[in-house]
Design an enzyme around this catalytic site. Structure first.
Site, PDB file in Angstrom:
ATOM      1  N   ARG A 132       0.864  -1.182   0.000  1.00 45.41           N
ATOM      2  CA  ARG A 132       0.000   0.000   0.000  1.00 45.41           C
ATOM      3  C   ARG A 132       0.903   1.235   0.000  1.00 45.41           C
ATOM      4  NH1 ARG A 132      -3.618   2.534   4.864  1.00 45.41           N
ATOM      5  NH2 ARG A 132      -4.809   4.014   3.615  1.00 45.41           N
ATOM      6  N   HIS A 133       0.418   2.305  -0.605  1.00 42.96           N
ATOM      7  CA  HIS A 133       1.205   3.538  -0.669  1.00 42.96           C
ATOM      8  C   HIS A 133       1.511   4.087   0.725  1.00 42.96           C
ATOM      9  CE1 HIS A 133      -2.188   6.117   0.471  1.00 42.96           C
ATOM     10  NE2 HIS A 133      -2.934   5.339  -0.302  1.00 42.96           N
ATOM     11  N   GLY A 134       2.499   4.958   0.800  1.00 39.24           N
ATOM     12  CA  GLY A 134       2.856   5.607   2.056  1.00 39.24           C
ATOM     13  C   GLY A 134       1.824   6.639   2.480  1.00 39.24           C
ATOM     14  N   GLU A 135       2.027   7.175   3.656  1.00 35.80           N
ATOM     15  CA  GLU A 135       1.051   8.098   4.246  1.00 35.80           C
ATOM     16  C   GLU A 135       0.967   9.419   3.475  1.00 35.80           C
ATOM     17  OE1 GLU A 135       0.588   8.827   8.759  1.00 35.80           O
ATOM     18  OE2 GLU A 135       1.526  10.671   8.015  1.00 35.80           O
ATOM     19  N   THR A 136      -0.253   9.938   3.385  1.00 33.92           N
ATOM     20  CA  THR A 136      -0.515  11.278   2.850  1.00 33.92           C
ATOM     21  C   THR A 136      -1.131  12.119   3.971  1.00 33.92           C
ATOM     22  OG1 THR A 136      -2.800  10.879   2.140  1.00 33.92           O
ATOM     23  CG2 THR A 136      -1.047  10.225   0.603  1.00 33.92           C
ATOM     24  N   ASP A 137      -1.188  13.422   3.748  1.00 37.87           N
ATOM     25  CA  ASP A 137      -1.858  14.271   4.748  1.00 37.87           C
ATOM     26  C   ASP A 137      -3.334  13.916   4.864  1.00 37.87           C
ATOM     27  OD1 ASP A 137       0.330  15.680   5.640  1.00 37.87           O
ATOM     28  OD2 ASP A 137       0.081  17.326   4.208  1.00 37.87           O
ATOM     29  N   GLU A 191      -7.450   3.119  -6.611  1.00 35.29           N
ATOM     30  CA  GLU A 191      -8.318   2.967  -5.455  1.00 35.29           C
ATOM     31  C   GLU A 191      -9.784   2.982  -5.895  1.00 35.29           C
ATOM     32  OE1 GLU A 191      -9.040   1.721  -2.856  1.00 35.29           O
ATOM     33  OE2 GLU A 191      -8.361   2.933  -1.156  1.00 35.29           O
TER      34      GLU A 191
END
Length: 211
Positions: free
Chosen positions: A10-15, A84
């Site tokens: 899964r992608h890394g964290e976003t705001d 997504e």
């Protein structure tokens, strides 16, 4: 027996993740500083793996997640089928109590088997699975690419893991995930079976907790 190893992340964290804002396929957000640190931690832990190819969605948060590997010169391909789920009218909004009830009812309906039920103005799990299958067929049609790294999204991963391992979409919430978690999969070509060797693994992020 011919097989393909898939490192699915899964992608890394976003705001948006940090603030609890709904993203979905309609919000093309960037990784935040934590997300980029997660991407680098994953790279440092798995740069020794001889990936033949990288596959990402068309949303830039997946590209940014695997960018350290791409900078090494590894080939990558964008497959929009990995995007997504579309959350429709809820994308870009912070859930309030009413919205949380909406989400709870939606998730409960899916868990009860109503996986053709769409989000308001968006997609259903069955629609997501339908567009994922040609993307996965593309990846599996290239047995010489071994192993591969695939970066995508939380809800889409749950849907993918369900049908790829022969489970009902109604059971998708059993596949837990966190930002930049890893599912290591082994696909057997002869039996068309997909085995999960690692699930929601985030040991590569322990260095961040110690920093």
């Amino acid at each position: 027996m011919r097989q393909k190893t898939i490192y699915l992340i899964r992608h890394g964290e976003t705001d948006y993740n940090r603030r609890g804002i709904v993203q979905g396929s309609g919000v093309d957000s960037d990784l935040n500083d934590m997300g980029r640190a997660q991407a680098m931690a994953f790279f440092q832990a798995y740069q020794h793996v001889p990936f033949s190819k990288i596959y990402i969605s068309s949303l830039k948060r997946t590209y940014q997640t695997v960018e350290p590997f791409i900078e090494l010169g590894l080939s990558y391909e964008i497959l929009p089928g990995l995007n997504e789920i579309s959350w429709g009218v809820m994308e870009g909004k912070v859930p309030n109590s009413i919205d949380n009830e909406y989400y709870r009812n939606l998730i409960e309906s899916w868990a009860a088997g109503q996986t053709s039920l769409t989000t308001d103005g968006g997609e259903s799990p069955e629609e997501v699975a339908t567009r994922q299958k040609p993307a996965i067929d593309t990846i599996l049609s290239r047995p010489d690419e071994e192993p591969v790294l695939v970066a995508m999204h939380g809800r889409a991963m749950r849907i993918l893991l369900s049908w790829l391992t022969g489970r009902s979409l109604a059971n998708m919430d059993q596949f837990e995930h966190s930002n930049l978690c890893l599912y290591k999969l082994r696909y057997e070509y002869d039996t068309k079976a997909c085995v999960i060797e690692l699930a929601n693994d985030s040991t590569h992020l322990l260095t961040l907790a110690l920093a």
